[in-house]
Design an enzyme around this catalytic site. Structure first.
Site, short mmCIF file in Angstrom:
data_model
loop_
_atom_site.label_atom_id
_atom_site.label_comp_id
_atom_site.label_asym_id
_atom_site.label_seq_id
_atom_site.Cartn_x
_atom_site.Cartn_y
_atom_site.Cartn_z
N GLU A 58 -73.53 153.95 -18.46
CA GLU A 58 -72.77 152.60 -17.92
C GLU A 58 -73.71 151.56 -18.43
O GLU A 58 -74.65 151.12 -17.84
CB GLU A 58 -72.77 152.68 -16.51
N CYS A 106 -73.52 146.78 -12.78
CA CYS A 106 -73.67 146.04 -14.10
C CYS A 106 -72.61 145.74 -14.76
O CYS A 106 -72.56 144.52 -15.55
CB CYS A 106 -74.78 146.71 -14.88
#
Length: 186
Positions: free
Chosen positions: A96, A130
Site C-alpha cells: 500500500e 496513506c
C-alpha cells in the site's frame, strides 16, 4: 480478499537489537481486540502477526524463513525496496504505497453528501491511511457549502477508545503520530 482484510495481528513481533522476539500485545484492549478478530475469521491464535521494524532491519526480517508473506504500507521508494527483497525470496507481498492525491470537487448536486464522503475517506483509521486525501480543491461556487458540511461532519465524529460502543474514531497508532499531528495544528 475479504478474509485477508479482516485478519489482524495476534501478537506483535518486536525487533530487539539484531534478533526477533515474539511478545504479547500490550494492554487489555489489544488483547480483547485480537480475540474478537480471531473469532471473526476462525483463525488459530498466533497464525497472523504484525511486525513493526526499523528501516535498517527490514531486509533481515523479510529474508527470515519464519516470515511467509509481506504486507507493507509506506512510500513508493521504500515499497520498491520491500518488493524487490520479497520477490528475491519468492514471498507474496501486498504493498500500500502512498501518494496522498487531492480530492477535486468541481460540480455536484449534493455538495453536503460529497463532503460527508470525503470526511470518511480523510479520517479513515484516525486519518492514518496513506492513500487518504489530504488536500481538497473545491470549485468556488461550492466552497461555502462544502466547507460547512465538511466541518459539521468532522465535528460530529465521536472520538475515544475504539473498543467503546458508539466510538467512531479511536487513537492514532503511536506517539510519533501524536507529535506529527500536534505539529500540524501548531
Amino acid at each position: 480478499g475479504e478474509l485477508g482484510q479482516r485478519l489482524r495481528a495476534v501478537e506483535r513481533v518486536q525487533l530487539r537489537s539484531r534478533h526477533l522476539r515474539l511478545g504479547p500485545r500490550r494492554g487489555d484492549v489489544d488483547a480483547a481486540h485480537d480475540d474478537l478478530r480471531h473469532r471473526a475469521v476462525g483463525a488459530p491464535e498466533g497464525v497472523f502477526q504484525t511486525l513493526h521494524a526499523a528501516t535498517a532491519d527490514v531486509e533481515q526480517v523479510i529474508r527470515d524463513p519464519r516470515i511467509q508473506a509481506v504486507s507493507f504500507t509506506g512510500s513508493d521508494r521504500a515499497g520498491a525496496v520491500v518488493a524487490s527483497i520479497a520477490v528475491s525470496e519468492i514471498k507474496p507481498a501486498v504493498l500500500e504505497l502512498g501518494g496522498n492525491d487531492p480530492a477535486v470537487v468541481l460540480d455536484s448536486k449534493d455538495v453536503p453528501s460529497v463532503a460527508q464522503k470525503l470526511v470518511g475517506l480523510r479520517l479513515a483509521n484516525a486519518g492514518q491511511v496513506c492513500t487518504s486525501p489530504t488536500r481538497f480543491f473545491v470549485h468556488e461556487s461550492h466552497y461555502e457549502r462544502f466547507t460547512a458540511a465538511f466541518i459539521e461532519t468532522a465535528q460530529s465524529i465521536r472520538v475515544g477508545n475504539g473498543m467503546d460502543e458508539g466510538v467512531q474514531m479511536g487513537p492514532v497508532a503511536n506517539d510519533r503520530r501524536v507529535m506529527a499531528l500536534e505539529a500540524l495544528v501548531s
